[in-house]
Design a protein around this motif. Sequence first.
Motif, PDB file in Angstrom:
ATOM      1  N   ASP A 111       0.765  -1.060  -0.096  1.00  0.00           N
ATOM      2  CA  ASP A 111       0.003   0.183   0.036  1.00  0.00           C
ATOM      3  C   ASP A 111       0.926   1.212   0.089  1.00  0.00           C
ATOM      4  OD1 ASP A 111      -2.401  -1.533   0.086  1.00  0.00           O
ATOM      5  OD2 ASP A 111      -2.871  -1.010   2.148  1.00  0.00           O
ATOM      6  N   TYR A 112       1.799   1.287   1.006  1.00  0.00           N
ATOM      7  CA  TYR A 112       2.596   2.374   1.029  1.00  0.00           C
ATOM      8  C   TYR A 112       3.537   2.690  -0.512  1.00  0.00           C
ATOM      9  CZ  TYR A 112       7.057   5.293   1.748  1.00  0.00           C
ATOM     10  OH  TYR A 112       7.859   6.329   1.836  1.00  0.00           O
ATOM     11  N   SER A 113       4.014   1.501  -1.092  1.00  0.00           N
ATOM     12  CA  SER A 113       4.554   1.705  -2.393  1.00  0.00           C
ATOM     13  C   SER A 113       3.660   2.195  -3.585  1.00  0.00           C
ATOM     14  CB  SER A 113       5.189   0.201  -2.918  1.00  0.00           C
ATOM     15  OG  SER A 113       6.335   0.082  -2.030  1.00  0.00           O
ATOM     16  N   HIS A 114       2.431   1.566  -3.454  1.00  0.00           N
ATOM     17  CA  HIS A 114       1.227   2.187  -4.280  1.00  0.00           C
ATOM     18  C   HIS A 114       1.135   3.669  -4.345  1.00  0.00           C
ATOM     19  CE1 HIS A 114      -2.884   2.744  -6.067  1.00  0.00           C
ATOM     20  NE2 HIS A 114      -2.586   2.013  -6.735  1.00  0.00           N
ATOM     21  N   GLU A 115       0.828   4.149  -2.996  1.00  0.00           N
ATOM     22  CA  GLU A 115       0.601   5.398  -2.842  1.00  0.00           C
ATOM     23  C   GLU A 115       1.874   6.469  -3.085  1.00  0.00           C
ATOM     24  OE1 GLU A 115      -0.328   5.742   1.532  1.00  0.00           O
ATOM     25  OE2 GLU A 115      -1.754   4.583   1.451  1.00  0.00           O
ATOM     26  N   GLN A 116       2.892   5.917  -2.952  1.00  0.00           N
ATOM     27  CA  GLN A 116       4.259   6.667  -3.300  1.00  0.00           C
ATOM     28  C   GLN A 116       4.197   6.741  -5.093  1.00  0.00           C
ATOM     29  OE1 GLN A 116       6.236   8.460  -1.317  1.00  0.00           O
ATOM     30  NE2 GLN A 116       4.630   8.167   0.136  1.00  0.00           N
ATOM     31  N   SER A 117       3.950   5.299  -5.557  1.00  0.00           N
ATOM     32  CA  SER A 117       4.243   5.668  -7.084  1.00  0.00           C
ATOM     33  C   SER A 117       3.051   6.492  -7.463  1.00  0.00           C
ATOM     34  CB  SER A 117       3.801   4.074  -7.551  1.00  0.00           C
ATOM     35  OG  SER A 117       2.655   3.681  -7.559  1.00  0.00           O
ATOM     36  N   GLN A 118       1.884   6.427  -6.838  1.00  0.00           N
ATOM     37  CA  GLN A 118       0.537   7.483  -7.431  1.00  0.00           C
ATOM     38  C   GLN A 118       1.189   8.708  -7.292  1.00  0.00           C
ATOM     39  OE1 GLN A 118      -1.133   5.553  -9.142  1.00  0.00           O
ATOM     40  NE2 GLN A 118      -3.055   6.366  -8.190  1.00  0.00           N
ATOM     41  N   GLU A 119       1.902   9.316  -6.289  1.00  0.00           N
ATOM     42  CA  GLU A 119       2.152  10.763  -5.991  1.00  0.00           C
ATOM     43  C   GLU A 119       3.535  11.083  -6.796  1.00  0.00           C
ATOM     44  OE1 GLU A 119       4.821  12.913  -2.537  1.00  0.00           O
ATOM     45  OE2 GLU A 119       2.997  11.646  -1.793  1.00  0.00           O
ATOM     46  N   ALA A 120       4.417  10.063  -6.983  1.00  0.00           N
ATOM     47  CA  ALA A 120       5.323  10.360  -8.119  1.00  0.00           C
ATOM     48  C   ALA A 120       5.000  10.391  -9.621  1.00  0.00           C
ATOM     49  CB  ALA A 120       6.385   9.050  -7.809  1.00  0.00           C
ATOM     50  N   TYR A 121       4.113   9.524  -9.914  1.00  0.00           N
ATOM     51  CA  TYR A 121       3.504   9.607 -11.409  1.00  0.00           C
ATOM     52  C   TYR A 121       2.900  10.753 -11.397  1.00  0.00           C
ATOM     53  CZ  TYR A 121       4.603   4.793 -12.717  1.00  0.00           C
ATOM     54  OH  TYR A 121       5.091   3.729 -13.087  1.00  0.00           O
ATOM     55  N   SER A 122       2.115  11.509 -10.571  1.00  0.00           N
ATOM     56  CA  SER A 122       1.483  12.683 -10.511  1.00  0.00           C
ATOM     57  C   SER A 122       2.365  13.903 -10.644  1.00  0.00           C
ATOM     58  CB  SER A 122       0.408  12.850  -9.038  1.00  0.00           C
ATOM     59  OG  SER A 122      -0.276  14.062  -9.314  1.00  0.00           O
ATOM     60  N   ASP A 123       3.405  13.870  -9.700  1.00  0.00           N
ATOM     61  CA  ASP A 123       4.717  14.897  -9.745  1.00  0.00           C
ATOM     62  C   ASP A 123       5.134  14.829 -11.250  1.00  0.00           C
ATOM     63  OD1 ASP A 123       3.965  15.445  -7.081  1.00  0.00           O
ATOM     64  OD2 ASP A 123       5.884  14.288  -6.487  1.00  0.00           O
ATOM     65  N   TRP A 124       5.032  13.801 -11.817  1.00  0.00           N
ATOM     66  CA  TRP A 124       6.015  13.662 -12.897  1.00  0.00           C
ATOM     67  C   TRP A 124       4.852  14.262 -14.179  1.00  0.00           C
ATOM     68  CZ3 TRP A 124       6.264   8.840 -16.477  1.00  0.00           C
ATOM     69  CH2 TRP A 124       7.230   8.900 -17.462  1.00  0.00           C
ATOM     70  N   GLY A 125       3.577  14.126 -13.773  1.00  0.00           N
ATOM     71  CA  GLY A 125       2.751  14.532 -14.856  1.00  0.00           C
ATOM     72  C   GLY A 125       2.163  13.584 -15.724  1.00  0.00           C
ATOM     73  N   ALA A 126       2.184  12.314 -15.138  1.00  0.00           N
ATOM     74  CA  ALA A 126       1.872  11.241 -15.798  1.00  0.00           C
ATOM     75  C   ALA A 126       0.047  10.942 -15.176  1.00  0.00           C
ATOM     76  CB  ALA A 126       2.622  10.055 -15.771  1.00  0.00           C
ATOM     77  N   ASN A 127      -0.625  11.817 -15.782  1.00  0.00           N
ATOM     78  CA  ASN A 127      -2.055  11.688 -14.989  1.00  0.00           C
ATOM     79  C   ASN A 127      -2.688  10.391 -15.445  1.00  0.00           C
ATOM     80  OD1 ASN A 127      -1.492  14.048 -13.538  1.00  0.00           O
ATOM     81  ND2 ASN A 127      -2.118  15.279 -15.324  1.00  0.00           N
ATOM     82  N   ALA A 128      -2.548  10.058 -16.823  1.00  0.00           N
ATOM     83  CA  ALA A 128      -3.061   8.805 -17.308  1.00  0.00           C
ATOM     84  C   ALA A 128      -2.572   7.472 -16.438  1.00  0.00           C
ATOM     85  CB  ALA A 128      -2.805   8.787 -18.851  1.00  0.00           C
ATOM     86  N   LYS A 129      -1.423   7.564 -16.154  1.00  0.00           N
ATOM     87  CA  LYS A 129      -0.981   6.490 -15.415  1.00  0.00           C
ATOM     88  C   LYS A 129      -1.547   6.328 -13.896  1.00  0.00           C
ATOM     89  CE  LYS A 129       1.879   2.962 -14.481  1.00  0.00           C
ATOM     90  NZ  LYS A 129       1.693   1.789 -15.051  1.00  0.00           N
ATOM     91  N   VAL A 130      -1.604   7.652 -13.205  1.00  0.00           N
ATOM     92  CA  VAL A 130      -2.436   7.721 -12.194  1.00  0.00           C
ATOM     93  C   VAL A 130      -4.021   7.218 -12.076  1.00  0.00           C
ATOM     94  CG1 VAL A 130      -3.065   9.264 -10.109  1.00  0.00           C
ATOM     95  CG2 VAL A 130      -1.055   9.660 -11.387  1.00  0.00           C
ATOM     96  N   ASP A 131      -4.452   7.658 -13.257  1.00  0.00           N
ATOM     97  CA  ASP A 131      -5.941   7.217 -13.600  1.00  0.00           C
ATOM     98  C   ASP A 131      -6.010   5.992 -13.455  1.00  0.00           C
ATOM     99  OD1 ASP A 131      -6.637   9.845 -13.066  1.00  0.00           O
ATOM    100  OD2 ASP A 131      -7.003  10.137 -15.287  1.00  0.00           O
ATOM    101  N   GLN A 132      -4.982   5.157 -14.349  1.00  0.00           N
ATOM    102  CA  GLN A 132      -4.906   3.828 -14.742  1.00  0.00           C
ATOM    103  C   GLN A 132      -4.646   3.066 -13.420  1.00  0.00           C
ATOM    104  OE1 GLN A 132      -1.123   2.372 -16.488  1.00  0.00           O
ATOM    105  NE2 GLN A 132      -2.337   0.556 -17.442  1.00  0.00           N
ATOM    106  N   LYS A 133      -3.792   3.436 -12.618  1.00  0.00           N
ATOM    107  CA  LYS A 133      -3.569   2.721 -11.388  1.00  0.00           C
ATOM    108  C   LYS A 133      -4.781   2.737 -10.347  1.00  0.00           C
ATOM    109  CE  LYS A 133       0.432   2.220  -9.490  1.00  0.00           C
ATOM    110  NZ  LYS A 133       0.525   0.685  -9.827  1.00  0.00           N
ATOM    111  N   ILE A 134      -5.488   4.003 -10.388  1.00  0.00           N
ATOM    112  CA  ILE A 134      -6.831   3.934  -9.623  1.00  0.00           C
ATOM    113  C   ILE A 134      -7.672   3.113  -9.861  1.00  0.00           C
ATOM    114  CG2 ILE A 134      -8.709   5.417  -9.018  1.00  0.00           C
ATOM    115  CD1 ILE A 134      -6.654   7.958  -8.882  1.00  0.00           C
ATOM    116  N   VAL A 135      -7.865   2.966 -11.246  1.00  0.00           N
ATOM    117  CA  VAL A 135      -9.017   1.774 -11.778  1.00  0.00           C
ATOM    118  C   VAL A 135      -8.653   0.421 -11.393  1.00  0.00           C
ATOM    119  CG1 VAL A 135      -9.924   0.917 -13.892  1.00  0.00           C
ATOM    120  CG2 VAL A 135      -9.784   3.559 -13.580  1.00  0.00           C
ATOM    121  N   ILE A 136      -7.284   0.038 -11.592  1.00  0.00           N
ATOM    122  CA  ILE A 136      -6.713  -1.223 -11.305  1.00  0.00           C
ATOM    123  C   ILE A 136      -6.775  -1.420  -9.930  1.00  0.00           C
ATOM    124  CG2 ILE A 136      -4.771  -2.664 -11.257  1.00  0.00           C
ATOM    125  CD1 ILE A 136      -3.824  -1.197 -13.916  1.00  0.00           C
ATOM    126  N   ARG A 137      -6.496  -0.679  -8.973  1.00  0.00           N
ATOM    127  CA  ARG A 137      -6.466  -0.988  -7.571  1.00  0.00           C
ATOM    128  C   ARG A 137      -8.094  -1.495  -7.182  1.00  0.00           C
ATOM    129  NH1 ARG A 137      -4.875   1.710  -2.390  1.00  0.00           N
ATOM    130  NH2 ARG A 137      -3.494   0.034  -1.442  1.00  0.00           N
TER     131      ARG A 137
END
Length: 134
Positions: free
Chosen positions: A108-134
Motif C-alpha cells: 500500500d505504501y509503495s502504491h501510494e508513493q508511485s501514485q504521488e510520483a507519477y502525479s508529480d511527473w505529470g503522468a496523469n493517465a498512469k495515475v488514473d490507470q492505477k486508480i482503476v486497477i486498484r
Amino acid sequence: FTALEALISFKMAQTSALLARIMWKRRGVKAFKLLQSWAKKGNVNVVHSLYLLSAELAVLKGDGKKAEERFKTAVMVAATSGLRQDKALAHNLAHEFYTSQGDKYWADYSHEQSQEAYSDWGANAKVDQKIVIR
C-alpha cells in the motif's frame, strides 16, 4: 534502451516457463552487465537503473530480502537524482513485489508513493490507470 531491455527481460523471465525463463534471464543479465560496465567507466546516469534491475534480478532469484533492499535504494537514488519517472517506476515495481509477498503495509505504501510520483511527473493517465486497477 539497454536498461529497458534488461527490465523487460527480467519481468518476462519471472512469468515464463523454464526454457523461456532461462532465455529471458540470460538476455537480461547480458544487458545488466553492459550497464554495469558503463557505471564502472564513470557513467553515473545508470546507477539508479542498476539498483532497480538488481532488485528485479533478486526477485527472479527468489531473494526477497535483497530485492526489498534494492527497491528502497533504487527509490532513494532516483529521488536524490531528481528522476521523478524512475522514482515512480521503482515504487510501482516495489508495489508489485510487496503484493506478491503478501506484505500489505509496504504494498500500500509503495502504491501510494508511485501514485504521488507519477502525479508529480505529470503522468496523469498512469495515475488514473492505477486508480482503476486498484
